[in-house]
Design an enzyme around this catalytic site. Structure first.
Site, PDB file in Angstrom:
ATOM      1  N   ASP A  26       0.826  -1.201   0.000  1.00 47.02           N
ATOM      2  CA  ASP A  26       0.000   0.000   0.000  1.00 47.02           C
ATOM      3  C   ASP A  26       0.864   1.256   0.000  1.00 47.02           C
ATOM      4  O   ASP A  26       1.933   1.294   0.623  1.00 47.02           O
ATOM      5  CB  ASP A  26      -0.896  -0.027   1.247  1.00 47.02           C
ATOM      6  CG  ASP A  26      -1.828   1.161   1.331  1.00 47.02           C
ATOM      7  OD1 ASP A  26      -2.699   1.286   0.463  1.00 47.02           O
ATOM      8  OD2 ASP A  26      -1.669   1.970   2.273  1.00 47.02           O
ATOM      9  N   GLU A  50       1.059  -0.493  -5.187  1.00 51.62           N
ATOM     10  CA  GLU A  50       0.118   0.593  -5.425  1.00 51.62           C
ATOM     11  C   GLU A  50       0.957   1.864  -5.541  1.00 51.62           C
ATOM     12  O   GLU A  50       1.300   2.481  -4.536  1.00 51.62           O
ATOM     13  CB  GLU A  50      -0.904   0.721  -4.296  1.00 51.62           C
ATOM     14  CG  GLU A  50      -1.958   1.770  -4.597  1.00 51.62           C
ATOM     15  CD  GLU A  50      -2.502   2.464  -3.360  1.00 51.62           C
ATOM     16  OE1 GLU A  50      -3.518   3.171  -3.472  1.00 51.62           O
ATOM     17  OE2 GLU A  50      -1.907   2.321  -2.275  1.00 51.62           O
TER      18      GLU A  50
END
Length: 768
Positions: A447, A500
């Site tokens: 993330d 990401e």
């Protein structure tokens, strides 16, 4: 026989015991009893002392619950009483003559070959006799090589040494506790096993690596514990174990001693196949899922289903929908449910909201046995400020930076890891290895990578500190990400890592040896933004924005892209995907089917967040989840069937998955007809596989007898039509297909005539 009689019948080994005097200062003894002695191992355990000109051995224990205590000589079984020097429970025995001091210990150290020569026996307040090892005479669980690796930041198996490790020492079961807290003055282990009174269980500090350690006999799996730390400012703080394997259900915060070796894995076939499969050329249809809200169960806490129930339900659903993998929003323990798991406290603990660690192992095992892969979101970028967590763990900025310009994240109110510290990088890389090894996870989606790469991420001028060269790149974070990717791929072949990353950082999914960051895949955030921006426009305006669609093919093969329609696109006021589509209700459904069909035929692996396959009207709410009642309506069932069929097409047609990351797998047929907002292209597989022809119409106007150039003559079978009645469409199409006419077109030697349905996609494959 009463307690007093039993005491009087125990033999005294050495009558001169009562003539011996302690050599401990009253100050140190008082500080020990009060829990303020910084190095309790300087007093407790076996120590060589001088007694009347000869060497003797003093054995000392702090046993707050004991009325009386003895040392028991292991070779002979004989007991020697210990003198109670303080009413709080401090005991000492000085041995000379009859017990060889070297068999107990000397020079204030105990070697692994000698630590077992005696045990401590105590009579508790009820008179019950309990015999245990002396915690301060048990050798460290760490080897010298472990210490070396810790210093280098390369001890990737630290989860086998730190935290709470079940351990047996000389047939005595207990738990070895170890925690990194180099700036603490005192570390006590408190828990169910000592009534949360840590005065008798003050850990020993290994100054070479800053680790406090203590073996506690009798501690066992299922008991709760914390580390009680006296920091440099004289403040006591209770902390959750950073390497704790399980935790209490929030808002409770204690760690739980856990045996991670109880589960018997039955996924050997999956693991062997995964290691032998190149994920680059395999189909990957990912269902992104938040376990807390995907489905609910009546009568359960907040409706949360347990991991075992979820396993069965998800397998059935993935088979129904032809998803190859699930990707779970973070399952690591987190205090605030509303963070969706992205503000992690227990990096080594699956959240207790859905059961135990063994239950989560069952979850992964069951999915693997039924050919469904498991990816999890992993958050090494930041951690929350909760008092029981990592922030100022030992009173200092241990895991984070001291300077808030480096150590605090302005967007999320969280702390940023200090990637420049060997121990911090070690903690995170070992954590990644832990999930792949102990839980057989198939991949980690990292993330917020962009926030890690840039020192000025979301910061105003003057609110960040440049790197050593004056630049904005976070060099330490870059090194960490490379180290993480190398370690994962080296230790677990077949496992994938996914970034990401929302910027144009080069080489995110290129090998480290080639200057890249080393990820397997990168989320294509540019494709997602451009495509949604285009699809949100009224069809009459789309012709002027054709480049929003075609631009992705300029850079499509610069990275190994995954196309995400993730949870981030259906929260924070953005609305659900179908609510973002223009037009009346029929057009909204047609546009959504068009969006999915275009996405599934575009190069790249695919990811869809739960609820998207239902054409959910409301944006996602972590308390409610998908509105499954919508499946009572044909239009919503039609979208669900469409997603299922698209997944199946990707799996069954190599042209739609084999060459996702190379230009050899894609060919434009016609991308220039912006006036009619159409796109036509080919997807191709390895030599010997038939290409798939894809025709897209982004307007509600039917394009009848639209001539499309094809590479080969013959009958082109229509294998998919997003406008089919099965999906809720108007059934404009080309069933069963179209035979080539012999007329060259679009630079191809032959062509077919196609009816392009309104706001629809049709796919064709040449019949052999």
């Amino acid at each position: 026989m009463d307690f007093a009689s039993r005491l009087s019948n125990l033999p005294l080994l050495d009558p001169s015991f009562f003539d011996m005097h302690t050599q401990i200062s009253l100050t140190d003894l008082g500080r020990l009893v009060d829990g303020h002695l910084e190095n309790p191992s300087s007093i407790l355990g076996p120590h060589t002392v001088d007694y009347r000109g000869t060497k003797a051995t003093a054995v000392r224990s702090f046993l707050p619950d004991a009325q009386a205590a003895w040392i028991v000589d292991q070779p002979t079984g004989k007991r020697r009483p210990m003198r109670k020097l303080h009413p709080a429970g401090f005991f000492e025995a000085i041995c000379s003559g009859t017990v060889d001091a070297t068999s107990i210990g000397h020079n204030d150290e105990v070697t692994p070959s000698t630590h077992s020569s005696y045990r401590i026996q105590m009579a508790d307040k009820t008179g019950k006799l309990i015999e245990t090892n002396d915690p301060y005479a048990v050798p460290s669980i760490l080897t010298d090589f472990d210490r070396y690796l810790l210093g280098e930041g390369k001890f990737y198996r630290l989860f086998e040494a730190l935290g709470a490790q079940l351990r047996t020492v000389d047939d005595i079961d207990g738990v070895n506790f170890a925690v990194w807290a180099p700036n603490a003055r005192i570390v006590q282990v408190v828990g169910d096993f000592n009534g949360w009174d840590g005065r008798g269980h003050v850990a020993k500090l290994d100054m070479s690596v800053g680790i406090w350690e203590l073996f506690i006999p009798g501690a066992k799996a299922g008991q709760k514990y914390k580390f009680r730390i006296l920091d440099q400012h004289g403040q006591w703080i209770d902390k959750t174990d950073p390497v704790g394997f399980a935790a209490e259900l929030p808002p409770l915060t204690a760690s739980i001693i856990t045996d991670l070796d109880k589960h018997q894995w039955n996924d050997d076939a999956w693991m062997e196949r995964r290691a032998a499969t190149d994920p680059m050329h395999a189909p990957m249809n990912v269902y992104e899922c938040h376990l807390g809200s995907w489905q609910k169960g009546p009568g359960r806490t907040h409706g949360w289903l347990d991991y075992r129930d979820l396993a069965h339900r998800l397998v059935d659903y993935c088979h129904r929908m032809n998803f190859t993998h699930v990707e779970l929003l973070p399952v690591t323990e987190h205090p605030f449910t509303g963070s969706w798991g992205y503000q992690t406290v227990g990096y080594f603990a699956p959240t207790s909201r859905h059961g135990s660690p063994e239950d989560f192992m069952y979850f992964v095992d069951y999915l693997h046995q039924h050919d469904v892969g498991v990816l999890v979101d992993w958050v090494p970028a930041h951690f929350p400020k909760d008092a029981h967590g990592l922030r100022r763990f030992d009173g200092s900025a241990l895991y984070e930076h001291e300077d808030p310009r480096q150590g605090e994240h302005p967007d999320w109110g969280t702390m940023i890891f200090n990637f420049g510290r060997n121990e911090v990088r070690n903690f995170l890389v070992a954590n990644a290895i832990f999930w792949l090894e102990k839980y057989h996870i198939d991949g980690l989606r990292v993330d917020a990578v962009a926030s890690m790469l840039y020192l000025d991420y979301s910061r105003e001028d003057g609110g960040w500190i440049p790197n050593q060269y004056g630049g904005r790149e976070n060099l330490e974070a870059i090194d960490f990400l490379r180290e993480f990717n190398v370690a994962v791929h080296e230790h677990h072949p077949g496992a994938v890592t996914i970034a990401e990353e929302s910027t144009a950082w080069p080489g995110v999914s290129r090998p480290v040896y080639d200057g890249g960051l080393g990820f397997t895949y990168k989320w294509n955030m540019g494709w997602m933004n451009d495509t949604l921006t285009y699809m949100q426009k009224e069809p009459i305006h789309r012709g002027h924005h054709q480049n929003d669609l075609t631009f992705s093919m300029i850079y499509a093969f610069t990275e190994n892209f995954m196309l995400p329609l993730s949870h981030d696109e259906v929260v924070h006021g953005k609305g659900s995907l179908i609510s973002q589509m223009p037009g009346d209700v029929w057009q909204k459904f047609a546009n959504l089917r068009l969006l999915y069909s275009y996405m599934w035929t575009h190069p790249g692996k695919k990811l869809l967040f739960m609820g998207g396959e239902l054409a959910q009207w409301n944006e996602w709410n972590h308390d409610d989840g998908p509105d499954w009642l919508l499946l009572d309506f044909e239009s919503h069932r039609g979208v669900q069937d469409l997603v299922s069929d698209l997944n199946k097409l990707v799996i069954e047609n190599p042209a739609l998955h084999q060459l996702d990351f190379t230009g050899d797998g894609f060919e434009w047929v016609d991308c220039m007809n912006w006036q009619e907002s159409t796109l036509v292209f080919l997807r191709k597989g390895l030599p010997g596989t038939e290409p798939i022809l894809i025709c897209c119409n982004f307007t509600p106007v039917v394009r009848s007898n639209y001539r499309v150039g094809v590479p080969k003559s013959g009958f082109w079978k229509e294998i998919f039509n997003s406008d089919s009645e099965r999906y809720g469409g108007s059934n404009v199409g080309n069933y069963p297909g179209s035979k080539s006419t012999g007329d060259g077109h679009h630079g191809r030697p032959d062509s077919i005539l196609v009816n392009m349905p309104p706001l629809g996609v049709t796919m064709f494959r040449l019949e052999k």
